[in-house]
Design a protein around this motif. Structure first.
Motif, short mmCIF file in Angstrom:
data_model
loop_
_atom_site.label_atom_id
_atom_site.label_comp_id
_atom_site.label_asym_id
_atom_site.label_seq_id
_atom_site.Cartn_x
_atom_site.Cartn_y
_atom_site.Cartn_z
N ASP A 176 -19.26 17.59 2.36
CA ASP A 176 -18.29 16.69 2.98
C ASP A 176 -17.11 16.46 2.05
O ASP A 176 -17.20 15.70 1.09
CB ASP A 176 -18.97 15.37 3.34
CG ASP A 176 -20.12 15.58 4.31
OD1 ASP A 176 -19.97 16.43 5.21
OD2 ASP A 176 -21.15 14.91 4.17
N ARG A 177 -16.01 17.10 2.36
CA ARG A 177 -14.87 17.16 1.43
C ARG A 177 -14.26 15.80 1.13
O ARG A 177 -14.33 14.86 1.92
CB ARG A 177 -13.80 18.11 1.97
CG ARG A 177 -13.10 17.65 3.23
CD ARG A 177 -12.05 18.67 3.66
NE ARG A 177 -11.43 18.30 4.91
CZ ARG A 177 -10.37 17.50 5.02
NH1 ARG A 177 -9.82 16.99 3.93
NH2 ARG A 177 -9.86 17.20 6.21
N LEU A 178 -13.66 15.74 -0.05
CA LEU A 178 -12.92 14.55 -0.49
C LEU A 178 -11.60 14.49 0.27
O LEU A 178 -10.82 15.45 0.26
CB LEU A 178 -12.67 14.65 -1.99
CG LEU A 178 -11.82 13.56 -2.64
CD1 LEU A 178 -12.51 12.20 -2.55
CD2 LEU A 178 -11.52 13.92 -4.09
N CYS A 179 -11.34 13.36 0.92
CA CYS A 179 -10.13 13.21 1.73
C CYS A 179 -9.10 12.27 1.11
O CYS A 179 -7.90 12.52 1.21
CB CYS A 179 -10.50 12.67 3.12
SG CYS A 179 -11.62 13.72 4.05
N VAL A 180 -9.56 11.19 0.49
CA VAL A 180 -8.65 10.18 -0.05
C VAL A 180 -9.21 9.63 -1.36
O VAL A 180 -10.42 9.42 -1.47
CB VAL A 180 -8.44 9.00 0.93
CG1 VAL A 180 -7.43 7.99 0.38
CG2 VAL A 180 -8.00 9.48 2.31
N VAL A 181 -8.33 9.44 -2.33
CA VAL A 181 -8.67 8.69 -3.54
C VAL A 181 -7.77 7.47 -3.58
O VAL A 181 -6.55 7.59 -3.44
CB VAL A 181 -8.49 9.53 -4.82
CG1 VAL A 181 -8.73 8.67 -6.06
CG2 VAL A 181 -9.42 10.73 -4.81
N PHE A 210 -5.78 14.17 0.57
CA PHE A 210 -5.92 15.61 0.41
C PHE A 210 -6.20 16.24 1.77
O PHE A 210 -7.09 15.79 2.49
CB PHE A 210 -7.05 15.94 -0.57
CG PHE A 210 -6.79 15.44 -1.96
CD1 PHE A 210 -5.98 16.15 -2.82
CD2 PHE A 210 -7.34 14.24 -2.40
CE1 PHE A 210 -5.72 15.69 -4.11
CE2 PHE A 210 -7.10 13.78 -3.69
CZ PHE A 210 -6.28 14.50 -4.53
N GLY A 211 -5.45 17.28 2.11
CA GLY A 211 -5.61 17.95 3.39
C GLY A 211 -6.78 18.92 3.40
O GLY A 211 -7.38 19.21 2.36
N PRO A 212 -7.11 19.47 4.59
CA PRO A 212 -8.26 20.38 4.73
C PRO A 212 -8.16 21.64 3.87
O PRO A 212 -9.18 22.19 3.47
CB PRO A 212 -8.26 20.74 6.21
CG PRO A 212 -7.46 19.68 6.87
CD PRO A 212 -6.47 19.19 5.88
N VAL A 247 0.86 -1.18 0.00
CA VAL A 247 0.00 0.00 0.00
C VAL A 247 0.90 1.23 0.00
O VAL A 247 1.72 1.40 0.90
CB VAL A 247 -0.93 0.01 1.22
CG1 VAL A 247 -1.79 1.28 1.22
CG2 VAL A 247 -1.80 -1.23 1.25
N HIS A 248 0.76 2.07 -1.02
CA HIS A 248 1.61 3.25 -1.17
C HIS A 248 0.78 4.50 -0.83
O HIS A 248 -0.33 4.66 -1.33
CB HIS A 248 2.14 3.35 -2.60
CG HIS A 248 2.89 2.14 -3.04
ND1 HIS A 248 4.23 1.95 -2.76
CD2 HIS A 248 2.49 1.03 -3.73
CE1 HIS A 248 4.63 0.80 -3.27
NE2 HIS A 248 3.59 0.21 -3.86
N PHE A 249 1.35 5.37 0.00
CA PHE A 249 0.64 6.55 0.48
C PHE A 249 1.27 7.80 -0.12
O PHE A 249 2.50 7.97 -0.09
CB PHE A 249 0.72 6.61 2.01
CG PHE A 249 -0.07 7.72 2.62
CD1 PHE A 249 -1.45 7.64 2.71
CD2 PHE A 249 0.56 8.85 3.10
CE1 PHE A 249 -2.19 8.67 3.28
CE2 PHE A 249 -0.17 9.89 3.67
CZ PHE A 249 -1.54 9.79 3.77
N HIS A 250 0.42 8.68 -0.66
CA HIS A 250 0.90 9.90 -1.30
C HIS A 250 0.09 11.10 -0.80
O HIS A 250 -1.10 10.97 -0.48
CB HIS A 250 0.77 9.80 -2.82
CG HIS A 250 1.21 8.50 -3.40
ND1 HIS A 250 2.54 8.14 -3.48
CD2 HIS A 250 0.50 7.46 -3.93
CE1 HIS A 250 2.63 6.93 -4.04
NE2 HIS A 250 1.41 6.51 -4.32
N GLU A 251 0.72 12.26 -0.77
CA GLU A 251 0.04 13.49 -0.38
C GLU A 251 -0.25 14.35 -1.61
O GLU A 251 0.66 14.68 -2.38
CB GLU A 251 0.91 14.29 0.60
CG GLU A 251 1.14 13.62 1.95
CD GLU A 251 -0.04 13.78 2.91
OE1 GLU A 251 -1.06 14.39 2.50
OE2 GLU A 251 0.06 13.30 4.05
N GLU A 252 -1.51 14.67 -1.83
CA GLU A 252 -1.98 15.68 -2.78
C GLU A 252 -1.90 15.30 -4.26
O GLU A 252 -2.51 15.98 -5.08
CB GLU A 252 -1.25 17.01 -2.56
CG GLU A 252 -1.45 17.61 -1.17
CD GLU A 252 -2.89 18.04 -0.88
OE1 GLU A 252 -3.60 18.42 -1.84
OE2 GLU A 252 -3.32 17.97 0.28
#
Length: 205
Positions: free
Chosen positions: A34-39, A53-55, A3-8
């Motif tokens: 309700d904002r999108l947080c993760v794709v 995606f941050g706030p 599982v690979h984690f990326h920011e933005e």
């Protein structure tokens, strides 16, 4: 499998060609609020990629948008209607063409009313899928390991489910009507965002 984690944004070149499985995590079920947080994305070769995606995000994610908006790349979803609306509202792209495992299940598994992803994975693939993190806070400053595993598992099985559901759609003579439903889903998502989420415009009432 990893599982690979990326920011933005999604790094360039991390996905193989062909269909991709896509899912989203949001702060709730009302797209505009309700904002999108993760794709989450998987090419079906064993790895899953999570883009957080941050706030304060401007959702300027050119690599991710290019993949999601590619009209030549099939996207696999479970309940595509929701994910398509969230992606279009926040990322500004229509993420089709579409194959939706929930719709395919409803057109083939008419012997049950259980069409959740967990039900499909258990019955069709013989795998166990935990939904423990389904209602967790996806907008926090960190995603814990349980959240990351949950998010990844939502795209992990979609390629295999599509193969089995395609066989069933063909067997029952419902592939053509399923495809028509899939083709309509981006429009259904637009209707949801435009205010017709709770009204069937095809009904007499």
């Amino acid at each position: 499998m990893a599982v690979h984690f990326h920011e933005e944004d999604l790094p360039a070149g991390v996905l193989a060609d062909g269909p991709i499985a896509v899912d989203t995590e949001t702060m709730g079920l009302i797209t505009h609020r309700d904002r999108l947080c993760v794709v989450q994305i998987s090419d079906g070769n064993g790895d899953e990629h999570l883009v957080r995606f941050g706030p304060e995000s401007t959702y300027d994610a050119p690599n991710l948008k290019a993949v999601l908006g590619d009209p030549d790349r099939l996207k696999l979803y479970h309940f595509a209607r929701f994910d398509l609306a969230a992606i279009e509202h926040y990322l500004g792209v229509e993420a089709g063409p579409v194959f939706c495992t929930k719709i395919a299940s409803k057109l083939t598994r008419t012997y049950t009313d259980r069409h959740g992803l967990k039900n499909l994975v258990e019955e069709l693939l013989g795998e166990s899928l935990s939904k423990q993190q389904q209602s967790s806070d996806w907008g926090g400053p960190e995603l814990n390991e349980a959240q990351r595993e949950y998010a990844a598992s939502d795209v992990r099985y979609l390629h295999r489910l599509r193969e089995e559901l395609l066989r069933r759609l063909e067997r029952e003579g419902r592939l053509e009507i399923a495809q028509a439903c899939f083709d309509f889903l981006p429009t259904r998502a637009k209707l949801d965002m435009a205010g017709w989420a709770d009204h069937d415009i095809f009904s007499h009432a």
